[in-house]
Scaffold this active site. Structure first.
Site, PDB file in Angstrom:
ATOM      1  N   ARG A 150       1.751  -7.471  -0.652  1.00  0.00           N
ATOM      2  CA  ARG A 150       0.563  -7.114  -1.358  1.00  0.00           C
ATOM      3  C   ARG A 150       0.522  -5.899  -2.538  1.00  0.00           C
ATOM      4  O   ARG A 150       0.812  -4.857  -2.114  1.00  0.00           O
ATOM      5  CB  ARG A 150      -0.704  -6.814  -0.649  1.00  0.00           C
ATOM      6  CG  ARG A 150      -2.165  -6.807  -1.281  1.00  0.00           C
ATOM      7  CD  ARG A 150      -3.174  -6.415  -0.286  1.00  0.00           C
ATOM      8  NE  ARG A 150      -4.631  -6.709  -0.950  1.00  0.00           N
ATOM      9  CZ  ARG A 150      -5.184  -5.641  -1.562  1.00  0.00           C
ATOM     10  NH1 ARG A 150      -4.547  -4.400  -1.613  1.00  0.00           N
ATOM     11  NH2 ARG A 150      -6.263  -5.760  -2.181  1.00  0.00           N
TER      12      ARG A 150
ATOM     13  N   LYS B  71      -0.276   3.306  -2.115  1.00  0.00           N
ATOM     14  CA  LYS B  71      -1.135   3.926  -0.995  1.00  0.00           C
ATOM     15  C   LYS B  71      -0.966   5.412  -0.877  1.00  0.00           C
ATOM     16  O   LYS B  71      -0.083   6.041  -1.213  1.00  0.00           O
ATOM     17  CB  LYS B  71      -0.999   3.239   0.310  1.00  0.00           C
ATOM     18  CG  LYS B  71      -1.890   2.013   0.127  1.00  0.00           C
ATOM     19  CD  LYS B  71      -1.975   1.266   1.392  1.00  0.00           C
ATOM     20  CE  LYS B  71      -2.878   0.144   1.477  1.00  0.00           C
ATOM     21  NZ  LYS B  71      -2.959  -0.529   2.665  1.00  0.00           N
TER      22      LYS B  71
END
Length: 282
Positions: free
Chosen positions: A262, A227
């Site tokens: 995840r 991210k």
């Protein structure tokens, strides 16, 4: 807050405190920030799921809409992208836990019928009907904190008096609402949703204080893989250079008690989490 740590149960599998479940991402989108459409094709998506399962994924998370801004994807197109992949993966891997990344109840209903076990609502309950679908079909639900923003938007200069306090209050309220509607308590997770309605400082603060979320008793999911906050923390690294930072953040999260992770790289996550498990078990 509860100090009683709950056990997560999905598709006959149980993940108690100290257990780590790897949730691997399959993006059936042409414009994914990570793979730029590499698994957009039907066969590519199903084969990617099989590869990730072979690498150690416990859960496969299938998504049909890019999280960030981009071309409009209406519910019919989202269903076209994900439902047939869910059905094919279910047929090929009867025991794997299948998650679908969607915020729309009408999509959730179709994928539940196709064999999904978990609805990953990364946008934090913008469609209140999603929890009702999970209850009706007896499947799980991820309750996330996205800063109360519209799906696929990036808020400008968002601020919180205490981001972690806001995350905990919002996600636990969603979780309790889901249970009140009939979703099994042991099939509900909470997710701080790093970078969703948050700047890099907020995402780092959530990571530092993740133990406070764990202390609520709800199983915690973290989705930090590659991210922006990881890249910005490391001086502005592009997506393809965020792997080491991702693994470091996973390890810190696991050490604080996160339960589900995840990720894009299931094999590396499985290895890193195995080390954390050995280090933290007494």
């Amino acid at each position: 807050m509860s100090t009683l740590m709950s056990t997560l149960r999905l598709r006959g599998r149980s993940f108690g405190p100290g257990d780590f479940a790897v949730m691997a991402v399959v993006n059936r989108t042409p414009d994914s920030f990570y793979d730029r459409g590499a698994t957009y094709g039907f066969t590519a998506a199903v084969d990617a799921a099989s590869r990730l399962i072979d690498e150690g994924a416990d859960i496969v998370d299938i998504g049909g809409v890019k999280a960030g801004p981009g071309d409009e994807v209406d519910p019919a197109e989202e269903i076209r992208r994900v439902a047939e992949v869910v059905a094919a993966v279910r047929d090929r891997h009867p025991d794997v836990i299948i998650s679908v990344d969607t915020w729309r109840a009408e999509v959730a209903k179709v994928v539940a019928e196709a064999g999904a076990d978990l609805l990953n609502d990364t946008w934090g309950g913008v469609d209140p009907g999603l929890a009702e679908v999970a209850a009706t079909y007896g499947i799980g639900l991820v309750c996330a904190h996205a800063g109360r923003v519209e799906p696929r938007t990036r808020p400008h200069r968002i601020a919180y008096a205490d981001v972690v306090g806001d995350v905990i209050a919002y996600t636990t309220a969603l979780a309790e609402r889901a249970v009140s509607l009939g979703v099994r308590r042991d099939a509900v997770l909470i997710d701080p949703a790093h970078d969703f309605g948050k700047n890099t400082w907020h995402s780092l603060e959530v990571s530092r204080r993740l133990g406070e979320m764990v202390a609520t008793g709800w199983p915690v999911l973290v989705a930090v893989s590659n991210k922006d906050f990881v890249g910005e923390t490391l001086g502005g690294l592009p997506v393809e250079e965020r792997h080491a930072g991702t693994l470091a953040t996973l390890a810190v999260s696991a050490a604080q008690g996160a339960r589900v992770f995840r990720v894009h790289d299931a094999a590396s996550a499985r290895t890193a989490l195995a080390v954390v498990g050995r280090l933290t078990r007494t």
